[in-house]
Design a protein around this motif. Structure first.
Motif, PDB file in Angstrom:
ATOM      1  N   TRP A 177       3.254  -4.823  -1.031  1.00 26.70           N
ATOM      2  CA  TRP A 177       3.689  -5.548  -0.379  1.00 26.70           C
ATOM      3  C   TRP A 177       4.715  -5.131   0.599  1.00 26.70           C
ATOM      4  CZ3 TRP A 177       8.363  -6.833  -0.080  1.00 26.70           C
ATOM      5  CH2 TRP A 177       9.449  -8.013   0.649  1.00 26.70           C
ATOM      6  N   ARG A 178       4.929  -5.063   2.029  1.00 25.17           N
ATOM      7  CA  ARG A 178       5.723  -4.668   2.798  1.00 25.17           C
ATOM      8  C   ARG A 178       6.006  -6.209   2.988  1.00 25.17           C
ATOM      9  NH1 ARG A 178       5.190  -0.025   6.129  1.00 25.17           N
ATOM     10  NH2 ARG A 178       5.060  -1.620   7.670  1.00 25.17           N
ATOM     11  N   PRO A 179       7.177  -5.864   3.723  1.00 25.13           N
ATOM     12  CA  PRO A 179       8.731  -6.435   4.628  1.00 25.13           C
ATOM     13  C   PRO A 179       8.016  -7.658   5.495  1.00 25.13           C
ATOM     14  CG  PRO A 179       9.662  -5.239   3.971  1.00 25.13           C
ATOM     15  CD  PRO A 179       8.612  -4.260   3.488  1.00 25.13           C
ATOM     16  N   ASP A 180       6.545  -6.814   6.611  1.00 27.14           N
ATOM     17  CA  ASP A 180       6.238  -7.022   7.728  1.00 27.14           C
ATOM     18  C   ASP A 180       5.010  -7.820   7.588  1.00 27.14           C
ATOM     19  OD1 ASP A 180       4.666  -5.134   7.149  1.00 27.14           O
ATOM     20  OD2 ASP A 180       4.752  -3.570   8.744  1.00 27.14           O
ATOM     21  N   GLY A 181       5.041  -8.599   5.954  1.00 24.60           N
ATOM     22  CA  GLY A 181       3.494  -8.939   5.904  1.00 24.60           C
ATOM     23  C   GLY A 181       2.498  -8.033   5.367  1.00 24.60           C
ATOM     24  N   PHE A 182       1.908  -6.559   5.526  1.00 26.58           N
ATOM     25  CA  PHE A 182       0.845  -6.490   4.882  1.00 26.58           C
ATOM     26  C   PHE A 182       1.227  -5.480   3.793  1.00 26.58           C
ATOM     27  CE2 PHE A 182       0.721  -4.727   9.178  1.00 26.58           C
ATOM     28  CZ  PHE A 182      -0.151  -4.763   9.980  1.00 26.58           C
ATOM     29  N   TYR A 183      -0.037  -5.582   3.076  1.00 22.85           N
ATOM     30  CA  TYR A 183      -0.429  -6.227   1.875  1.00 22.85           C
ATOM     31  C   TYR A 183      -1.534  -4.860   1.293  1.00 22.85           C
ATOM     32  CZ  TYR A 183      -3.422  -9.792   1.319  1.00 22.85           C
ATOM     33  OH  TYR A 183      -3.925 -10.650   2.036  1.00 22.85           O
ATOM     34  N   ALA A 184      -1.455  -4.502   0.084  1.00 22.64           N
ATOM     35  CA  ALA A 184      -2.940  -4.151  -0.410  1.00 22.64           C
ATOM     36  C   ALA A 184      -3.104  -4.124  -1.727  1.00 22.64           C
ATOM     37  CB  ALA A 184      -2.993  -2.974  -0.030  1.00 22.64           C
ATOM     38  N   GLY A 185      -3.645  -3.450  -2.759  1.00 25.90           N
ATOM     39  CA  GLY A 185      -3.840  -3.817  -3.944  1.00 25.90           C
ATOM     40  C   GLY A 185      -5.107  -3.158  -4.995  1.00 25.90           C
ATOM     41  N   LEU A 186      -5.149  -3.489  -6.026  1.00 26.45           N
ATOM     42  CA  LEU A 186      -6.435  -2.977  -6.727  1.00 26.45           C
ATOM     43  C   LEU A 186      -6.405  -4.455  -7.999  1.00 26.45           C
ATOM     44  CD1 LEU A 186      -8.567  -0.750  -7.545  1.00 26.45           C
ATOM     45  CD2 LEU A 186      -8.005   0.297  -8.406  1.00 26.45           C
ATOM     46  N   PHE A 187      -7.641  -4.718  -7.794  1.00 23.34           N
ATOM     47  CA  PHE A 187      -7.778  -5.408  -9.130  1.00 23.34           C
ATOM     48  C   PHE A 187      -9.013  -4.862 -10.161  1.00 23.34           C
ATOM     49  CE2 PHE A 187     -10.481  -9.323 -11.593  1.00 23.34           C
ATOM     50  CZ  PHE A 187      -9.570  -9.859 -11.860  1.00 23.34           C
TER      51      PHE A 187
END
Length: 246
Positions: free
Chosen positions: A65-75
């Motif tokens: 998670w980033r403070p500017d609202g961008f995010y990414a991940g892996l499930f």
């Protein structure tokens, strides 16, 4: 519908847990935070239908998670479709952005996700698909209300376009205990449309959480391939947040 393997790749998923899930609750900096968890569910359900043949599934995720609202991940999760190729695990790679409104109670989310089944044996159409999602979440005291809409241009195994509309309500009885209920409807170009619903509760203690929920759909046994994948079920999920190492 995402469509088994009698010998799930536990070693692979444990390796993912060890290597890809380096932080537990969170490790934050000016670049954001990294969250991760591993867990075990008694039945992996996708929009009301079992994707693990009614069997337990080991799961894990890492979320940046980033403070500017961008995010990414892996499930990552085990699956069991009872297919000839013994497809046994799923990877979901996603990214998006959250938009928090000035009222401080509303969050809008836009997300894209690629779902892959790396060890599938492709004799025909692939199980893999891309999904685009929009969601709105509103908090009102102890209540959290979420509406989600998604679109899949080409669903698993050549099923064509798929649309989903879903609503969920959660109520915090206390900081470590919440109730949740949801209902959704999926429309698919080549296949059976379905409505699905669930109700349950989640309890947390330190890094542990335990969820119990009841799930069901309106699909008949014939529409579900004469399996028990669409039958009502009580599902338990135990999850642990991993401790931070960075």
């Amino acid at each position: 519908m995402k469509l088994r393997s009698p010998a799930p790749p536990c070693g692979l998923l444990l390796a993912l847990a060890a290597m890809l899930l380096p932080t537990g609750a969170q490790a934050q900096s000016n670049r954001g935070g990294l969250f991760s968890s591993v867990g075990l569910t008694s039945d992996y359900r996708y929009q009301g239908v079992s994707n693990s043949d009614g069997n337990p599934a080991l799961q894990g995720y890492v979320h940046w998670w980033r403070p500017d609202g961008f995010y990414a991940g892996l499930f990552a999760t085990q699956v069991d479709f009872d297919d000839p190729g013994d497809t046994s695990y799923e990877l979901d790679l996603y990214g998006g952005k959250n938009f928090d409104l000035e009222d401080g109670k509303t969050r809008l989310t836009l997300e894209a996700m690629f779902t892959a089944f790396p060890n599938e044996h492709v004799w025909g159409p692939t199980y893999n698909f891309i999904q685009f999602k929009a969601a709105a979440r509103r908090t009102l005291g102890p209540w959290a209300l979420t509406t989600t809409a998604s679109f899949v241009p080409e669903a698993s195994y050549g099923a064509g376009e798929a649309w989903r509309l879903e609503g969920e309500a959660a109520y915090a009885l206390r900081p470590n205990l919440s109730l949740k209920a949801g209902i959704g409807r999926r429309w698919i170009e080549r296949g059976h449309d379905r409505t699905y619903w669930n109700i349950g509760a989640t309890a947390t203690w330190k890094q542990l959480s335990l969820e119990l929920r009841y799930e069901d759909t309106d699909l008949t046994p014939a529409q579900c391939g004469f399996t028990d994948w669409c039958q009502p079920s009580v599902i338990g999920t135990l999850r642990v947040d991993l401790p931070p190492i960075i």
